[in-house]
Design an enzyme around this catalytic site. Structure first.
Site, PDB file in Angstrom:
ATOM      1  CB  SER A  66      -2.513  -3.904  -3.230  1.00 49.05           C
ATOM      2  OG  SER A  66      -3.192  -4.550  -4.456  1.00 49.05           O
ATOM      3  CE  LYS A  95      -6.505  -1.871  -4.870  1.00 46.03           C
ATOM      4  NZ  LYS A  95      -5.667  -3.004  -4.845  1.00 46.03           N
ATOM      5  CB  SER A 113      -6.600  -5.541  -1.597  1.00 42.92           C
ATOM      6  OG  SER A 113      -5.423  -4.779  -2.232  1.00 42.92           O
TER       7      SER A 113
END
Length: 271
Positions: free
Chosen positions: A60, A63, A115
């Protein structure tokens, strides 16, 4: 031996001892991360490197680029309407359901703090017209930043064993670039936030980054974990006018290791 030679010898021994003590004082910590880097955010100067250019899974931490792309390509007050596909995205979640409506800015806070993979897909569809279209924008963004060993196939970081990859160094570059944007910096440093929807009650969320509020000067930036990537963390902290970024990838001790690396970086700079 003359007095001058004796005094000169003592001076040399003192200087050698002082140099050895200084070197010992700034020895980098022994960390578990498979790959790591510490860099100065302003000029990308590397202070620590452990396989920093090795190809790794980003999880993640992806992101960060999703956020940068959305901020540069989207409008904060545009409306995100969550699709069925986005709502069903697996993994970490903002608990979105199909038909939920919220502004892009609210979706970005939710995406980064918890997240949320569902939020990442909803953002991608809104800003890029489709997930594939948005991913093309992400890859162009990474190239512009100079992250030459990074490639994305999705906006959230779920595993793609062939075409979704990065390096610790590239993630440092991406974080440094993002932190120059005040909105990016505000979002990734926020510990808790109330996500406001247009169709349902407000949702209180807290940041997955445990260093915020605990490590002195911590101000970002993104966690990540999958089975393939292991535990990952891009951490930032500021002391005075100096901002450092530490990246640890595939690290079972990511919190302690990132903190140690930031300490080491600041120590190197005399802070």
């Amino acid at each position: 031996m003359s007095k001058k030679i004796f005094l000169f010898s003592l001076l040399c021994l003192f200087l050698l001892s002082s140099t050895a003590l200084a070197a010992a004082a700034v020895q980098p910590p022994n960390i578990l991360a498979e790959a790591a880097v510490v860099m100065v955010a302003d000029d990308n100067r590397v202070l620590y490197d452990k396989q920093a250019h090795a190809i790794m899974y980003p999880a993640s931490t992806t992101k960060m680029t999703t956020l940068i792309t959305a901020l540069e390509q989207g409008k904060p007050d545009s409306i995100v309407t969550v699709s069925k596909r986005a709502a069903q995205c697996e993994g970490s979640s903002l608990d979105l359901t199909a038909g939920d409506r919220l502004t892009l800015q609210e979706a970005l806070f939710g995406m980064m703090l918890v997240s949320g993979n569902d939020a990442a897909e909803a953002v991608a569809e809104t800003v890029g017209g489709s997930v594939a279209g948005f991913v093309n924008l992400m890859n162009a963004e990474a190239a512009k930043i100079g992250a030459t060993r990074t490639h994305y196939t999705n906006p959230h970081g779920l595993p793609d064993p062939i075409n979704h990859y990065t390096t610790a160094y590239d993630l440092g570059l991406i974080a440094a670039y993002g932190l120059k944007n005040p909105v990016f910096a505000k979002i990734v440093s926020t510990q808790a936030y109330d996500v406001h929807f247009l169709n349902k009650p407000t949702l209180h969320v807290t940041n997955t980054n445990k260093l915020l509020g605990k490590y002195p000067g911590a101000n970002g930036v993104k966690t990540g974990v999958t089975n393939d990537a292991g535990d990952c963390l891009v951490a930032a902290a500021k002391r005075g006018n100096v901002e450092l970024i530490a990246v640890v990838l595939n690290d079972d001790e990511r919190w302690a290791d990132a903190a140690q690396l930031l300490d080491y970086g600041f120590q190197q700079l005399g802070l």
